[in-house]
Write a protein that holds these residues in place. Structure first.
Motif, PDB file in Angstrom:
ATOM      1  N   ASP A   1      -7.390   1.414  -4.896  1.00  0.00           N
ATOM      2  CA  ASP A   1      -8.419   2.274  -4.317  1.00  0.00           C
ATOM      3  C   ASP A   1      -9.025   3.224  -5.346  1.00  0.00           C
ATOM      4  OD1 ASP A   1      -6.431   4.104  -4.738  1.00  0.00           O
ATOM      5  OD2 ASP A   1      -6.050   4.511  -2.623  1.00  0.00           O
TER       6      ASP A   1
ATOM      7  N   SER B   1      -3.613   3.015  -7.801  1.00  0.00           N
ATOM      8  CA  SER B   1      -3.812   1.973  -6.801  1.00  0.00           C
ATOM      9  C   SER B   1      -5.154   1.278  -7.007  1.00  0.00           C
ATOM     10  CB  SER B   1      -3.741   2.593  -5.397  1.00  0.00           C
ATOM     11  OG  SER B   1      -4.207   1.712  -4.405  1.00  0.00           O
TER      12      SER B   1
ATOM     13  N   HIS C   1       3.203   7.212   1.916  1.00  0.00           N
ATOM     14  CA  HIS C   1       1.941   6.619   2.348  1.00  0.00           C
ATOM     15  C   HIS C   1       0.805   7.562   1.978  1.00  0.00           C
ATOM     16  CE1 HIS C   1       3.872   3.422   4.714  1.00  0.00           C
ATOM     17  NE2 HIS C   1       4.731   4.335   5.124  1.00  0.00           N
TER      18      HIS C   1
ATOM     19  N   HIS D   1      -2.173   5.894  -0.209  1.00  0.00           N
ATOM     20  CA  HIS D   1      -3.185   5.019  -0.779  1.00  0.00           C
ATOM     21  C   HIS D   1      -3.777   4.115   0.299  1.00  0.00           C
ATOM     22  CE1 HIS D   1      -2.769   6.015  -5.024  1.00  0.00           C
ATOM     23  NE2 HIS D   1      -1.454   6.024  -4.876  1.00  0.00           N
ATOM     24  N   TYR D   2      -5.010   3.707   0.072  1.00  0.00           N
ATOM     25  CA  TYR D   2      -5.706   2.841   1.019  1.00  0.00           C
ATOM     26  C   TYR D   2      -5.720   1.381   0.586  1.00  0.00           C
ATOM     27  CZ  TYR D   2      -7.446   7.229   2.941  1.00  0.00           C
ATOM     28  OH  TYR D   2      -7.522   8.480   3.507  1.00  0.00           O
ATOM     29  N   ASP D   3      -5.126   1.099  -0.559  1.00  0.00           N
ATOM     30  CA  ASP D   3      -5.077  -0.280  -1.058  1.00  0.00           C
ATOM     31  C   ASP D   3      -3.765  -0.470  -1.812  1.00  0.00           C
ATOM     32  OD1 ASP D   3      -5.819  -2.875  -1.672  1.00  0.00           O
ATOM     33  OD2 ASP D   3      -7.869  -2.320  -2.242  1.00  0.00           O
TER      34      ASP D   3
ATOM     35  N   THR E   1       0.810  -1.220   0.000  1.00  0.00           N
ATOM     36  CA  THR E   1       0.000   0.000   0.000  1.00  0.00           C
ATOM     37  C   THR E   1       0.839   1.264   0.000  1.00  0.00           C
ATOM     38  OG1 THR E   1      -0.126  -0.042   2.419  1.00  0.00           O
ATOM     39  CG2 THR E   1      -1.874  -1.169   1.212  1.00  0.00           C
TER      40      THR E   1
END
Length: 428
Positions: free
Chosen positions: A393, A391, A369, A371-373, A352
């Protein structure tokens, strides 16, 4: 900084050197942009990104919902927060709603290297499509025997318009945009091909990475691959010495022939890249998930399912043994790496996050950092020193230098504090 500017004005350093230092400082200060935002037009994971090679202005993206979109990253389409945040919406989107749109995930996208009038998409629906940017219509398409994992065009080509395609089929195919037909079929991999890359210095050389763990070098002017990278063949320090002259090689071969080596021996007639011992060499333990070449064409990065990142010397084909710290790569999908123009940093999607490594030492410089996925792809804009990432997300994030880089105390101008108001000393 001010000292360097003064040295440039006095001729003590070259202007190019100052520009390189400024760009390096901007690259090292990348952070999540708070004054620029891309409004993603995709409803699925963003699988591939590329910035055009001519103007560095248009961003092309492909997603798992079968859509591809183009964004103007220089001119904002809207503003928010009182004009402080520039919003970049897609100029257009091509998806499965169109008559000739892709029906399954778009796995890879590529701009036509000469101009932004055409772009190429490869999809899991077994098709490669060439789109006209102005009309958003399909100009031609190629039907392949399996899912398309990667498409690429040569950025240095002057004599051909070939699209290299890696699919779940063991063969790599070259599609000719000029004739609309397949021109080459490259056979050698024993499993599907996830990564395809053209050389940055040779328009005839294609590099492919397969699920069999091998990385193969192809010269499309002759049959067979001419090199298979072996992770056990390593080299540190300086490159090997220059090969001996042809005369000495001929003398050595004649001596070997006199010792009993038959003239029609298979080892003499067979292409070096297809020798049985070299043909089974592997660059990674598991599938090769990504390839990226430096701008000078001298080194190649490879990422594998063994969660390793490797740097290869293209001339010798040796593993340089650079140890990249704490690399954790996604192993179930192809990823897209990015390298800075001066080959100082390489950006790698690691689950991630995105990690920036020093190319030559392997040390971890920074971790991004946001992105959530899982992150699938990266693309670096050399003109503005910005990084773009896509990503699962469904978002495309921008990582850019701060608007104003703070000066160090010892670099403050001797004339006093910096004034942002234009003033003059003219009297009435």
């Amino acid at each position: 900084m001010w000292k360097e500017v003064k040295d440039r004005e006095l001729g003590r350093i070259r202007p190019a050197l100052l520009a390189n230092r400024v760009q390096s400082r901007r690259i090292c200060s990348l952070e999540l942009a708070n004054q620029k935002e891309i409004i993603s037009a995709h409803k699925g994971a963003v699988n591939s990104l590329q910035i055009d090679l001519t103007e560095s202005r248009y961003l092309l993206s492909g997603a798992s919902d079968g859509s591809a979109a183009v964004y103007d990253i220089q001119q904002a389409t809207d503003n928010d927060g009182g004009g402080l945040v520039a919003k970049h919406k897609s100029l257009f989107v091509v998806d499965k709603q169109l008559e000739y749109g892709h029906q399954y995930a778009v796995s890879s996208v590529s701009w036509y290297p000469v101009d932004t009038g055409l772009f190429v998409t490869g999809s899991f629906d077994h098709h490669i499509k060439v789109w006209d940017t102005n009309t958003t219509q399909v100009e031609m398409q190629f039907k392949l025997p399996g899912k398309v994992y990667g498409v690429a065009m040569s950025s240095v080509s002057t004599t051909h318009m070939l699209i290299a395609a890696g699919t779940e089929d063991v063969q790599v195919r070259l599609c000719d945009m000029a004739s609309g037909a397949f021109t080459h079929t490259l056979s050698g991999h024993r499993d599907g091909v996830w990564a395809v890359q053209w050389s940055a210095s040779n328009e005839w050389m294609v590099i492919t990475g397969g699920c069999d763990g091998s990385i193969r070098f192809w010269d499309i002017r002759r049959a067979g691959c001419f090199r298979v990278l072996d992770q056990l063949q390593s080299q540190t320090g300086r490159r090997p010495s220059i090969p001996k002259s042809p005369a000495s090689k001929a003398k050595k071969s004649s001596m070997a022939f006199g010792k009993g080596l038959s003239k029609g021996s298979l080892s003499q007639r067979q292409h070096p890249g297809m020798l049985s011992s070299q043909n089974r060499a592997t660059a990674h333990y598991g599938a090769v998930t990504g390839l990226e070449m430096t701008n000078d064409g001298l080194h190649l990065f490879s990422a594998g399912m063994d969660s390793r990142l490797r740097l290869w010397d293209v001339e010798s084909g040796c593993n340089t043994l650079v140890n990249y710290e704490t690399t954790r790569l996604r192993t179930s999908k192809a990823i897209q790496l990015a390298v800075t123009p001066n080959s100082s940093l390489v950006f790698v999607p690691c689950l991630t996050s995105i990690k920036a490594y020093d190319v030559w030492s392997g040390s971890l410089c920074s971790t991004f950092h946001g992105h959530y996925d899982f992150v699938n792809c990266c693309s670096f804009n050399s003109q503005d020193q910005e990084l773009y990432s896509g990503s699962n997300d469904r978002q495309i994030l921008i990582w850019s230098p701060p608007a104003v880089l703070c000066l160090e105390e010892d670099e403050t101008p001797s004339r006093g504090p910096v004034s942002f108001v234009d003033e003059d000393n003219w009297s009435d």
